[in-house]
Design an enzyme around this catalytic site. Structure first.
Site, PDB file in Angstrom:
ATOM      1  N   GLY A   1       0.818  -1.224   0.000  1.00 48.38           N
ATOM      2  CA  GLY A   1       0.000   0.000   0.000  1.00 48.38           C
ATOM      3  C   GLY A   1       0.846   1.266   0.000  1.00 48.38           C
ATOM      4  O   GLY A   1       2.079   1.239   0.141  1.00 48.38           O
TER       5      GLY A   1
ATOM      6  N   LEU B   1       1.015   3.902   2.175  1.00 52.75           N
ATOM      7  CA  LEU B   1       1.720   4.310   3.399  1.00 52.75           C
ATOM      8  C   LEU B   1       2.980   3.464   3.605  1.00 52.75           C
ATOM      9  O   LEU B   1       4.039   3.952   4.001  1.00 52.75           O
ATOM     10  CB  LEU B   1       0.800   4.166   4.614  1.00 52.75           C
ATOM     11  CG  LEU B   1       1.392   4.702   5.904  1.00 52.75           C
ATOM     12  CD1 LEU B   1       1.432   6.227   5.881  1.00 52.75           C
ATOM     13  CD2 LEU B   1       0.606   4.227   7.113  1.00 52.75           C
TER      14      LEU B   1
ATOM     15  N   ARG C   1      -2.574  -8.833  -0.301  1.00 58.34           N
ATOM     16  CA  ARG C   1      -3.322  -9.692  -1.232  1.00 58.34           C
ATOM     17  C   ARG C   1      -2.520 -10.032  -2.474  1.00 58.34           C
ATOM     18  O   ARG C   1      -2.631 -11.124  -3.001  1.00 58.34           O
ATOM     19  CB  ARG C   1      -4.556  -8.929  -1.705  1.00 58.34           C
ATOM     20  CG  ARG C   1      -5.774  -9.164  -0.896  1.00 58.34           C
ATOM     21  CD  ARG C   1      -6.922  -8.419  -1.548  1.00 58.34           C
ATOM     22  NE  ARG C   1      -7.710  -9.326  -2.389  1.00 58.34           N
ATOM     23  CZ  ARG C   1      -8.740 -10.008  -1.921  1.00 58.34           C
ATOM     24  NH1 ARG C   1      -9.102  -9.889  -0.665  1.00 58.34           N
ATOM     25  NH2 ARG C   1      -9.415 -10.805  -2.707  1.00 58.34           N
TER      26      ARG C   1
ATOM     27  N   LYS D   1       6.423  13.089  16.114  1.00 56.97           N
ATOM     28  CA  LYS D   1       7.229  14.211  15.599  1.00 56.97           C
ATOM     29  C   LYS D   1       8.133  14.732  16.704  1.00 56.97           C
ATOM     30  O   LYS D   1       7.712  14.898  17.850  1.00 56.97           O
ATOM     31  CB  LYS D   1       6.318  15.335  15.094  1.00 56.97           C
ATOM     32  CG  LYS D   1       5.591  14.960  13.801  1.00 56.97           C
ATOM     33  CD  LYS D   1       4.777  16.107  13.279  1.00 56.97           C
ATOM     34  CE  LYS D   1       3.862  15.676  12.157  1.00 56.97           C
ATOM     35  NZ  LYS D   1       4.450  15.695  10.841  1.00 56.97           N
TER      36      LYS D   1
ATOM     37  N   HIS E   1      -4.894  14.474  15.706  1.00 55.11           N
ATOM     38  CA  HIS E   1      -3.650  15.248  15.812  1.00 55.11           C
ATOM     39  C   HIS E   1      -3.799  16.525  16.653  1.00 55.11           C
ATOM     40  O   HIS E   1      -3.005  16.773  17.563  1.00 55.11           O
ATOM     41  CB  HIS E   1      -3.146  15.647  14.428  1.00 55.11           C
ATOM     42  CG  HIS E   1      -3.004  14.485  13.472  1.00 55.11           C
ATOM     43  ND1 HIS E   1      -2.609  13.234  13.880  1.00 55.11           N
ATOM     44  CD2 HIS E   1      -3.194  14.394  12.138  1.00 55.11           C
ATOM     45  CE1 HIS E   1      -2.565  12.432  12.819  1.00 55.11           C
ATOM     46  NE2 HIS E   1      -2.918  13.110  11.763  1.00 55.11           N
TER      47      HIS E   1
HETATM   48  C1  BG6 Z   1      -2.898  12.659   8.125  1.00 58.42           C
HETATM   49  C2  BG6 Z   1      -4.153  13.170   7.486  1.00 58.42           C
HETATM   50  O1  BG6 Z   1      -3.202  11.976   9.317  1.00 58.42           O
HETATM   51  O2  BG6 Z   1      -2.018  13.747   8.417  1.00 58.42           O
HETATM   52  C3  BG6 Z   1      -3.830  13.971   6.235  1.00 58.42           C
HETATM   53  O3  BG6 Z   1      -5.003  12.082   7.159  1.00 58.42           O
HETATM   54  C4  BG6 Z   1      -2.806  15.042   6.526  1.00 58.42           C
HETATM   55  O4  BG6 Z   1      -5.005  14.541   5.684  1.00 58.42           O
HETATM   56  C5  BG6 Z   1      -1.603  14.472   7.274  1.00 58.42           C
HETATM   57  O5  BG6 Z   1      -2.396  15.610   5.295  1.00 58.42           O
HETATM   58  C6  BG6 Z   1      -0.671  15.574   7.732  1.00 58.42           C
HETATM   59  O6  BG6 Z   1       0.515  15.011   8.239  1.00 58.42           O
HETATM   60  P1  BG6 Z   1       1.906  15.794   8.209  1.00 58.42           P
HETATM   61  O7  BG6 Z   1       2.840  14.897   8.951  1.00 58.42           O
HETATM   62  O8  BG6 Z   1       2.257  16.008   6.790  1.00 58.42           O
HETATM   63  O9  BG6 Z   1       1.658  17.096   8.912  1.00 58.42           O
END
Ligand code: BG6
Length: 485
Positions: free
Chosen positions: A20, A22, A51, A182, A240
């Site tokens: 995938g 990610l 899969r 982070k 977040h």
């Molecule tokens: C993800 C969201 O969890 O975090 C996204 O699904 C978003 O929509 C992303 O763009 C932002 O992450 P970062 O690390 O780029 O700030």
């Protein structure tokens, strides 16, 4: 200062969803970087599972491509990459059937740390957890790692937690919120709890208000159909931004220990006041100069989903009574900039007369990305013989400069979090009750705007969001900070 690398113990990591997006962008390149830097031991193994009918070599080729695309040149050492690829293998599995599971079971080595990373749709969490047990692949020492979204409301999050609890203890479950991985987000705890300077002022007596901003320049193109069912509230705020709010607002935990930290965060979430219609503004980016707007990106011309949201939140407890927390996040904004700004109150009495220059509040700004750092705005005397005139100046620190680190040396959030899974440290992962409490607060807010039939307000791409978001602060005689890198 070069970061210290402490190797973890040998492990077997099974990555479901290994082909995938990610996995390709973050997880596999991140594991390679940890291998390159000597943190992932030689004996560790990564078993891809998905899969697709791939063999080991096919999977290695795919990972080699991901490394070429997502790892910086400094680490692109062909011998090192080859050694890493030798740690990989692949098993095609059917998450909802029986194919591949015996083969996967046969690959596991006894006596090692076992981690199962479910980088798959949440609808598969239950099926995978069940099969891992049925086939004797997971035991009581194994760890399971889950990607967001963790539910889309309280009911679905509860159902997911209950399904997982049939097969795993809470101490084995690692729910990822990558913001907690982070570097600067963790620094929030260091700044607050390893210094005497800030904590005495960290309350409503001295803090006027807090602004938390996570601004992005990207739109939702490419993932519009997922995003349209979610929106900024579910996609960013429930996880977040609430985690950031918790780290700013929580009481000092008695120890830097997973449950002590998570207990304090949970108390913050439970103390959040419900929001009324005047406490929030939702926005949707318009099309602009031929570029598609949200409605085109989401392929839903009637969509009422927000790509921007701003909220005024109150933490109803002794420490924070009366100090608003303003949260905002959105796509296609002016700049990619995430920061937390704490604005302090005026001194109780000024000894300087008005001709002494513009007085401004002290402000502590913690920049999460890009250019991680801290900036404390203080008043000083303007230099020169012109008498006592005041001027505000920044005490500015870039973490990279102060620590002599190259930005590329700072591990990505995913790398750090995966190493924490192997170490068995859950501090930076969300506990089940935290996730449920976050949904319990979020659900009525969403239900409120749905019941009112509210539409998000349009905003221009490249702007700082809808006009009404400015009003949210103006009404309180405050201003948002400018969104800039
Ligand atoms: C993800 C969201 O969890 O975090 C996204 O699904 C978003 O929509 C992303 O763009 C932002 O992450 P970062 O690390 O780029 O700030």
């Amino acid at each position: 200062m070069v970061s210290r690398v402490i190797p973890v113990d040998p492990f077997d990591l099974v990555l479901f969803g290994a082909t995938g997006d990610l996995a390709k962008r973050k997880i596999l390149p991140g594991l390679y970087r940890r291998f390159h830097d000597g943190q992932m031991p030689e004996e560790a193994r990564i078993i891809g599972a998905a899969r697709s009918e791939l063999d080991d070599d096919g999977f290695r080729a795919l990972v080699a491509e991901a490394i070429a695309e997502f790892v910086d040149e400094r680490r692109s050492d062909p011998k090192m990459i080859e050694a890493f690829l030798q740690r990989l293998s692949y098993v095609p599995v059917d998450a909802r059937g029986s194919d591949g599971w015996q083969q996967l079971a046969g690959k596991m080595q006894p006596g090692r740390i076992r981690a199962f990373y479910l980088s798959v749709a949440p609808a598969l969490f239950g099926d995978l957890a069940e099969r891992l047990h049925q086939h004797g692949i997971a035991d009581e020492t194994s760890r399971i790692v889950l990607e967001k979204p963790f539910g889309r409301d309280l009911a679905s999050a509860r159902a997911l937690n209950a399904t997982l609890a049939e097969h795993f203890q809470e101490s084995q479950i690692y729910r990822i919120d990558h913001y907690l991985g982070k570097e600067t987000v963790q620094n929030l705890m260091a700044v607050r709890f390893a210094n005497i300077l800030f904590e005495p002022l960290w309350n409503s007596q001295y803090v006027d208000h807090v602004q938390i901003t996570v601004a992005e320049t990207v739109g939702v193109g490419g993932r519009g159909s997922y995003y349209d069912k979610s929106g900024a509230m579910r996609d960013m705020v429930q996880n977040h931004l609430m985690q950031l709010l918790c780290l700013i607002a929580m009481e000092p935990p008695y120890h830097f220990d997973p449950d002590a930290v998570r207990d304090e965060k949970l108390k913050v979430i439970r103390a959040l006041d419900p929001l009324g219609p005047d406490d929030l503004v939702r926005g949707q980016y318009r099309s602009h100069q031929g570029e598609p707007g949200y409605l085109e990106d989401a392929e839903n011309s009637a969509s009422r989903t927000e790509s921007y949201i701003a909220l005024r939140v109150h933490v109803a407890n002794w420490r924070w009574k009366g100090t608003p927390f303003y949260l905002r996040t959105g796509k296609r904004l002016r700049a990619r900039a995430s920061e937390i700004a704490i604005t302090f109150k005026e001194p109780p009495h000024s000894i300087f007369d008005e001709a002494g220059g513009d007085w401004r509040e002290n402000q502590l700004v913690i920049r999460l990305q890009p250019n991680e750092g801290m900036n404390l705005k203080v008043m000083i005397k303007e230099p020169g013989p012109g008498g006592m005139r005041l001027v505000q100046v920044p005490l500015d620190m870039s973490f990279a400069e102060a620590l002599g680190e190259n930005g590329e040396d700072i591990p990505d959030a995913y790398e750090r979090l995966i190493m924490d899974v192997i170490r068995g440290n859950q501090t930076l992962f969300m506990r089940g009750d935290e996730v449920e409490a976050a949904w319990a607060w979020t659900d009525p807010i969403i239900a409120g705007w749905e019941a009112r039939g509210d539409r998000p307000q349009g905003y221009d791409p490249g702007s700082s969001g809808p006009e009404d978001a400015l009003m949210l602060l103006h009404r309180d005689s405050r201003r948002w900070r400018e969104i800039k890198e």
